[in-house]
Design a protein around this motif. Structure first.
Motif, PDB file in Angstrom:
ATOM      1  N   LEU A 245      52.259 -19.687  28.484  1.00 49.35           N
ATOM      2  CA  LEU A 245      52.200 -20.808  29.423  1.00 49.35           C
ATOM      3  C   LEU A 245      53.597 -21.330  29.752  1.00 49.35           C
ATOM      4  O   LEU A 245      53.864 -21.717  30.890  1.00 49.35           O
ATOM      5  N   ALA A 246      54.492 -21.311  28.764  1.00 49.28           N
ATOM      6  CA  ALA A 246      55.869 -21.751  29.014  1.00 49.28           C
ATOM      7  C   ALA A 246      56.556 -20.833  30.015  1.00 49.28           C
ATOM      8  O   ALA A 246      57.286 -21.285  30.907  1.00 49.28           O
ATOM      9  N   ALA A 247      56.324 -19.517  29.880  1.00 43.74           N
ATOM     10  CA  ALA A 247      56.915 -18.558  30.817  1.00 43.74           C
ATOM     11  C   ALA A 247      56.385 -18.790  32.228  1.00 43.74           C
ATOM     12  O   ALA A 247      57.140 -18.747  33.208  1.00 43.74           O
ATOM     13  N   LEU A 248      55.099 -19.053  32.342  1.00 43.01           N
ATOM     14  CA  LEU A 248      54.504 -19.306  33.654  1.00 43.01           C
ATOM     15  C   LEU A 248      55.035 -20.596  34.262  1.00 43.01           C
ATOM     16  O   LEU A 248      55.297 -20.667  35.468  1.00 43.01           O
ATOM     17  N   ASP A 249      55.208 -21.605  33.437  1.00 43.95           N
ATOM     18  CA  ASP A 249      55.757 -22.873  33.941  1.00 43.95           C
ATOM     19  C   ASP A 249      57.180 -22.691  34.463  1.00 43.95           C
ATOM     20  O   ASP A 249      57.580 -23.327  35.442  1.00 43.95           O
ATOM     21  N   ARG A 250      57.943 -21.817  33.798  1.00 42.29           N
ATOM     22  CA  ARG A 250      59.306 -21.548  34.279  1.00 42.29           C
ATOM     23  C   ARG A 250      59.276 -20.895  35.660  1.00 42.29           C
ATOM     24  O   ARG A 250      60.082 -21.234  36.537  1.00 42.29           O
ATOM     25  N   VAL A 251      58.358 -19.978  35.844  1.00 47.19           N
ATOM     26  CA  VAL A 251      58.236 -19.326  37.146  1.00 47.19           C
ATOM     27  C   VAL A 251      57.802 -20.335  38.204  1.00 47.19           C
ATOM     28  O   VAL A 251      58.370 -20.410  39.304  1.00 47.19           O
ATOM     29  N   ILE A 252      56.804 -21.135  37.881  1.00 42.75           N
ATOM     30  CA  ILE A 252      56.291 -22.126  38.826  1.00 42.75           C
ATOM     31  C   ILE A 252      57.384 -23.117  39.229  1.00 42.75           C
ATOM     32  O   ILE A 252      57.449 -23.574  40.372  1.00 42.75           O
ATOM     33  N   GLY A 253      58.287 -23.416  38.301  1.00 48.35           N
ATOM     34  CA  GLY A 253      59.336 -24.391  38.568  1.00 48.35           C
ATOM     35  C   GLY A 253      60.572 -23.835  39.248  1.00 48.35           C
ATOM     36  O   GLY A 253      61.501 -24.593  39.552  1.00 48.35           O
ATOM     37  N   MET A 254      60.620 -22.534  39.521  1.00 43.59           N
ATOM     38  CA  MET A 254      61.790 -21.943  40.170  1.00 43.59           C
ATOM     39  C   MET A 254      61.905 -22.407  41.617  1.00 43.59           C
ATOM     40  O   MET A 254      60.924 -22.405  42.358  1.00 43.59           O
ATOM     41  N   ASP A 255      63.116 -22.772  42.028  1.00 39.04           N
ATOM     42  CA  ASP A 255      63.358 -23.209  43.402  1.00 39.04           C
ATOM     43  C   ASP A 255      63.464 -22.006  44.340  1.00 39.04           C
ATOM     44  O   ASP A 255      64.033 -20.966  43.986  1.00 39.04           O
ATOM     45  N   GLY A 256      62.919 -22.161  45.527  1.00 36.93           N
ATOM     46  CA  GLY A 256      63.066 -21.151  46.563  1.00 36.93           C
ATOM     47  C   GLY A 256      62.302 -19.870  46.324  1.00 36.93           C
ATOM     48  O   GLY A 256      62.578 -18.855  46.972  1.00 36.93           O
ATOM     49  N   LEU A 257      61.340 -19.896  45.435  1.00 38.42           N
ATOM     50  CA  LEU A 257      60.591 -18.688  45.120  1.00 38.42           C
ATOM     51  C   LEU A 257      59.529 -18.431  46.186  1.00 38.42           C
ATOM     52  O   LEU A 257      58.899 -19.358  46.690  1.00 38.42           O
ATOM     53  N   SER A 258      59.330 -17.178  46.539  1.00 38.83           N
ATOM     54  CA  SER A 258      58.319 -16.851  47.542  1.00 38.83           C
ATOM     55  C   SER A 258      56.926 -17.151  46.994  1.00 38.83           C
ATOM     56  O   SER A 258      56.687 -17.081  45.782  1.00 38.83           O
ATOM     57  N   PRO A 259      55.975 -17.476  47.885  1.00 37.26           N
ATOM     58  CA  PRO A 259      54.609 -17.774  47.431  1.00 37.26           C
ATOM     59  C   PRO A 259      53.970 -16.627  46.661  1.00 37.26           C
ATOM     60  O   PRO A 259      53.115 -16.857  45.806  1.00 37.26           O
ATOM     61  N   GLN A 260      54.364 -15.400  46.967  1.00 41.60           N
ATOM     62  CA  GLN A 260      53.772 -14.259  46.267  1.00 41.60           C
ATOM     63  C   GLN A 260      53.971 -14.357  44.763  1.00 41.60           C
ATOM     64  O   GLN A 260      53.105 -13.944  43.989  1.00 41.60           O
ATOM     65  N   PHE A 261      55.094 -14.901  44.334  1.00 36.41           N
ATOM     66  CA  PHE A 261      55.368 -15.043  42.911  1.00 36.41           C
ATOM     67  C   PHE A 261      54.919 -16.410  42.385  1.00 36.41           C
ATOM     68  O   PHE A 261      54.307 -16.503  41.329  1.00 36.41           O
ATOM     69  N   HIS A 262      55.249 -17.463  43.121  1.00 32.89           N
ATOM     70  CA  HIS A 262      54.880 -18.808  42.681  1.00 32.89           C
ATOM     71  C   HIS A 262      53.364 -18.950  42.534  1.00 32.89           C
ATOM     72  O   HIS A 262      52.859 -19.401  41.499  1.00 32.89           O
ATOM     73  N   ASP A 263      52.631 -18.551  43.567  1.00 31.23           N
ATOM     74  CA  ASP A 263      51.183 -18.738  43.552  1.00 31.23           C
ATOM     75  C   ASP A 263      50.523 -17.847  42.505  1.00 31.23           C
ATOM     76  O   ASP A 263      49.526 -18.226  41.890  1.00 31.23           O
ATOM     77  N   LEU A 264      51.074 -16.666  42.307  1.00 35.64           N
ATOM     78  CA  LEU A 264      50.549 -15.786  41.266  1.00 35.64           C
ATOM     79  C   LEU A 264      50.699 -16.423  39.895  1.00 35.64           C
ATOM     80  O   LEU A 264      49.784 -16.351  39.058  1.00 35.64           O
TER      81      LEU A 264
END
Length: 216
Positions: A108-127
């Motif tokens: 969950l911590a790894a996923l939260d890091r991805v979700i919190g990344m700035d400028g990330l494309s929806p393909q990665f953020h939403d996944l």
């Protein structure tokens, strides 16, 4: 007793309904993992197009070697050592979230890091959001999971059908069978929904005792 248990007891045989909900959750895992594979393939192609081939190959070799490790701890350690940012970093983060049974908190911590990344494309953020909802499960309330899914379930979002499917399952978990069937039925005619998802949704609707066509 949870809302889900109350609903199961009110509507039908408890064992049958429990099997149905567990099947729905398993299908969700399969769908999310399939999308991870697709996103990984897209990312690999983009790396080859945008970056030096040797650098991309070296990073790819590192990632694939980590995934080949039989031991989850070894795999996680190898991924933790990867220095990557942007969409590369997002892909590494998604891979770090591949072993929730071994370390759910780290996943969950790894996923939260991805979700919190700035400028990330929806393909990665939403996944990452989809993955978090599935991994967290009952650790988050139904409303907390809905709040995560709603922003990625709108028109134009890359994984909109999957988000809508999970929202329908949350209606079921919360005890609203009719809302769940209505949400699932809408996916049957959703042009963005792939055929396998429509078939899965039709099976769930039937198992819930609903109709796959609207009443006239």
């Amino acid at each position: 007793m949870s809302n889900s248990d109350n609903f199961i007891n009110e509507v039908a045989d408890e064992l049958r309904r429990e099997k149905l909900f567990n099947a729905a959750k398993r299908f969700g895992w399969i769908a999310v993992l399939a999308v991870v594979a697709i996103a990984g393939g897209v990312a690999w192609t983009e790396w080859q197009d945008r970056t030096d081939t040797a650098e991309a190959r070296a990073l790819g070799d590192t990632l694939f070697a980590a995934l080949d490790a039989d031991d989850p701890a070894t795999r996680r350690s190898a991924l933790d050592a990867v220095d990557a940012s942007g969409e590369r970093g997002a892909l590494v983060g998604l891979m770090q979230a591949s072993d929730p049974e071994q370390d759910k908190a780290a996943t969950l911590a790894a996923l939260d890091r991805v979700i919190g990344m700035d400028g990330l494309s929806p393909q990665f953020h939403d996944l990452a959001v989809l993955r978090k909802v599935v991994v967290a499960g009952g650790d988050l309330s139904v409303e907390e999971r809905r709040a995560l899914l709603r922003p990625i379930s709108g028109p134009g979002q890359p994984y909109r059908p999957l988000a809508l499917e999970l929202l329908a399952y949350l209606d079921l978990e919360g005890g609203d069978r009719d809302a769940a069937i209505e949400g699932l039925r809408a996916l049957l005619t959703d042009q963005q929904a792939p055929q396998d998802l429509r078939q899965r949704v039709a099976q769930v609707i039937t198992a819930l005792g609903g109709s796959t066509t609207e009443a006239g």
